[in-house]
Design a protein around this motif. Sequence first.
Motif, PDB file in Angstrom:
ATOM      1  N   TRP A 395      -2.248  -6.073  -0.159  1.00  0.00           N
ATOM      2  CA  TRP A 395      -1.282  -5.024  -0.472  1.00  0.00           C
ATOM      3  C   TRP A 395      -1.896  -4.169  -1.573  1.00  0.00           C
ATOM      4  CZ3 TRP A 395       3.067  -4.331   2.359  1.00  0.00           C
ATOM      5  CH2 TRP A 395       3.524  -5.404   3.130  1.00  0.00           C
ATOM      6  N   LEU A 396      -1.896  -2.834  -1.395  1.00  0.00           N
ATOM      7  CA  LEU A 396      -2.521  -1.927  -2.347  1.00  0.00           C
ATOM      8  C   LEU A 396      -1.482  -0.956  -2.894  1.00  0.00           C
ATOM      9  CD1 LEU A 396      -5.707  -1.067  -0.245  1.00  0.00           C
ATOM     10  CD2 LEU A 396      -5.451  -2.860  -1.966  1.00  0.00           C
ATOM     11  N   MET A 397      -1.485  -0.753  -4.210  1.00  0.00           N
ATOM     12  CA  MET A 397      -0.565   0.187  -4.849  1.00  0.00           C
ATOM     13  C   MET A 397      -1.375   1.338  -5.436  1.00  0.00           C
ATOM     14  SD  MET A 397       2.315  -0.505  -7.835  1.00  0.00           S
ATOM     15  CE  MET A 397       1.202  -0.500  -9.245  1.00  0.00           C
ATOM     16  N   ARG A 398      -1.035   2.546  -5.029  1.00  0.00           N
ATOM     17  CA  ARG A 398      -1.765   3.728  -5.477  1.00  0.00           C
ATOM     18  C   ARG A 398      -0.941   4.499  -6.506  1.00  0.00           C
ATOM     19  NH1 ARG A 398      -6.078   4.053  -2.229  1.00  0.00           N
ATOM     20  NH2 ARG A 398      -5.934   2.984  -0.220  1.00  0.00           N
ATOM     21  N   GLY A 399      -1.642   5.215  -7.379  1.00  0.00           N
ATOM     22  CA  GLY A 399      -0.946   6.000  -8.394  1.00  0.00           C
ATOM     23  C   GLY A 399      -1.925   6.700  -9.301  1.00  0.00           C
ATOM     24  N   LEU A 400      -1.390   7.373 -10.306  1.00  0.00           N
ATOM     25  CA  LEU A 400      -2.195   8.096 -11.275  1.00  0.00           C
ATOM     26  C   LEU A 400      -2.466   7.230 -12.500  1.00  0.00           C
ATOM     27  CD1 LEU A 400      -0.277  11.502 -11.245  1.00  0.00           C
ATOM     28  CD2 LEU A 400      -2.426  11.006 -10.080  1.00  0.00           C
ATOM     29  N   PHE A 401      -3.561   7.529 -13.189  1.00  0.00           N
ATOM     30  CA  PHE A 401      -3.748   6.962 -14.518  1.00  0.00           C
ATOM     31  C   PHE A 401      -4.002   8.118 -15.469  1.00  0.00           C
ATOM     32  CE2 PHE A 401      -8.120   7.345 -13.118  1.00  0.00           C
ATOM     33  CZ  PHE A 401      -8.857   7.572 -14.261  1.00  0.00           C
ATOM     34  N   TYR A 402      -3.533   7.972 -16.697  1.00  0.00           N
ATOM     35  CA  TYR A 402      -3.638   9.030 -17.694  1.00  0.00           C
ATOM     36  C   TYR A 402      -4.568   8.631 -18.839  1.00  0.00           C
ATOM     37  CZ  TYR A 402       0.332  11.091 -15.284  1.00  0.00           C
ATOM     38  OH  TYR A 402       1.142  11.641 -14.329  1.00  0.00           O
TER      39      TYR A 402
END
Length: 739
Positions: A395-402
């Motif tokens: 299971w892969l969770m995608r998103g932004l990093f700041y």
Amino acid sequence: MTALAPEILPAQVPDGTEWPGPDTVVLLRRALRPGTDAAGLSRFSDDRWALDSAVFEDHVKARSLNFALVPRCLRLEAKHYLWQLLNHEEPRAMPRAAAARPAVSTVLASFPHFKAFATWLAGLGVTSFGQVTLELLDDYLGAIADEGPGLEESYRRLAEVRRLWAYRAVLPPGMRLPAPPPWGGEDSRDLLGRIRNDTDNRTPRIGERTMQLLLLWAIRFTEDFADDILAAHAEYLDLHEKNPENRRRPGARQAVAHRPGELAAKVSAYLQDLRDRGEPLPGKRDETGTCLIDWRHLSRIMGCNSMERTRTGRMIRESGLPVGGDALLDAPVTARIDGHSWLPGRIGYHQAPQFARLLSTACFTVIAYLSGARAGEILNVRRGCIDRDDDNDLWLMRGLFYKGAKDKDGSKLPEGETRRDPWVVTETVARAISVLERLHPHQLLFPVRIEPYHLLSGRTSKRSGSARTDGSITEDLAAFTAWVNDNCDRLGRADAIPDDELLRVAIRDEIPAHPEITVVFDGELGSAARRATDPGYKAHRPGGEAALAPIRALPDVKRGLDALKISWTEIEDAEADDVIATLVSRVPDGRDILIMSGDRDMYRLVTDRVLVLNTAMRPGQRLIGPKQIEARYGVPPSAWCCRAGLAGDPSDGIKGIPGIGPATAARLLHGGLRLEDLPASGRLTGRTGQRVLDNMAAAIRCRDLSRMRTDVPVAHAPDGQPSPSLPAPADVITLLDLW
């Protein structure tokens, strides 16, 4: 009269420096969030600069620079300097640091420390940064050392002087600090004689036991309780749309046009249905706690306008039905916990948004603990962030990093960057995200408001982001913990979420003077005698690694108590409850006693001078005395053991009489009756009474099993002398060499 900083003339501005006028936009050279209204941006002449439009993280609260807090004599120069920090596009290197354009968040964070320097200068009559000398900077260093604002604060104040020096070439000559680097270019650790560890996370870690139980309850919500909450929330939203004011919106559902007599017939059938189900009229509580008929809810159900002052309303008032404290929804409560319903009844209309918020908070806890993502990254995650890699069973969770997202020049990318490598998460995390996507339609998984009708209200917010903030999620976690602990108390469960620093919190918040402290531990063989009487006693407690983990930490705990000169006691063949009861019996009359514990077993010791302090409860509700016990459980502390004899004590594995619950036990024991008093009391009637009579011997055994000893041979005796103050946790860790 105070001198004011003169206006800067254009001829004094260095080549390559853009100089603002009164109407110049504050965020002139900064990337702005999509959809920003340029007309609403702050201007240079404003004394408060709103910078929210340049902050892309949705979870960051509204922030601004308030120049009214800067001394008037230095305010204009301060504004010019901060404008350059925000807009000068060529990075300026601070001593011993890489050249990088400061992020907007850095400018915001640095402002209080820069303001402290400006305030100190103004106090000495300095009206321009160009008047600062090397001697003045030495004096400022001495003032910081003498004032002792704390190591972190001291480092930051010195850093802002260095930053002002680094921008001297961008500023006119009259605003520049002296040419030599401040304090000869020496590092803060050498100047202050103390080292700040920049590699450590300064956010205190949640204790392992606290985190384990918090996660346990969060998973229960997301996997066991979620369907009940989602169904109730969906019904709540449907009913909310039927509010009279909402029906006036274009395209909204309109009130039903009832034919003569039709509404009365519908109401009559509804009232009969309530009677058949044994349920009250929908109600709500006023400020005094009185239950009043909820006419708005009745209007929602009937699809009409208010009936309060109509003949139909009179029919409802005269129905003879009691009025409830909420308006129960039809959605059933189906989930179980240890074989029992997780709620005592159906969810009410006004409870549904609260449970939705608890469910959202549980999902946050699961994702935060099991994904490895930062809190800010999680709060910015959006719908559709989960992918399934069937080939690799991932299971892969995608998103932004700041944090750490930088452009080619090494400056922060304000809009963040999509993670090249997604987080690999468990199916439990994927399930929690699925729950959030079912809970609301917002693109962000953690919006400020869950209910979609808030988006139609036309409300405006000071901040651009629409995700919950770090502060609000902290409040939500506190509310989640409070709900769990209230229900553990109601159900007699032993898996309440403990406070992270129980003793420190208790002394800080609840005790007016520093107390005499005695810490009591269970003896290794403490339960042996009771288990010989009843093999089921505490037999349900976890074993193996789950039981050994806290035990392995005990030597360090005891070593710490010894080092701090805090009294503690442990009797090998006695339970802590019995030791506490013995110590309580030895305290002379006239002294107040607080038993700090989340264990309801302690309630049997409560008197007017012996109170239980439970820091897992909400502030203001942590001190538990005889009145609180009798009001909540229907029996005084003196009858607590008899109550356990009838209804059992699940936390200790004491069974009581099958079929007799806490409410029945309270009714039978009302007025201070003991078990031996019941046969002659006239209260043992019907099947329930016969069950008690048939099992009276077992009830007495259970009662005796729950009683505490007061004859344990404890060497320690309370002497009334206050214990030493507790140091900071970091100092304890250093003292014990546990880093």
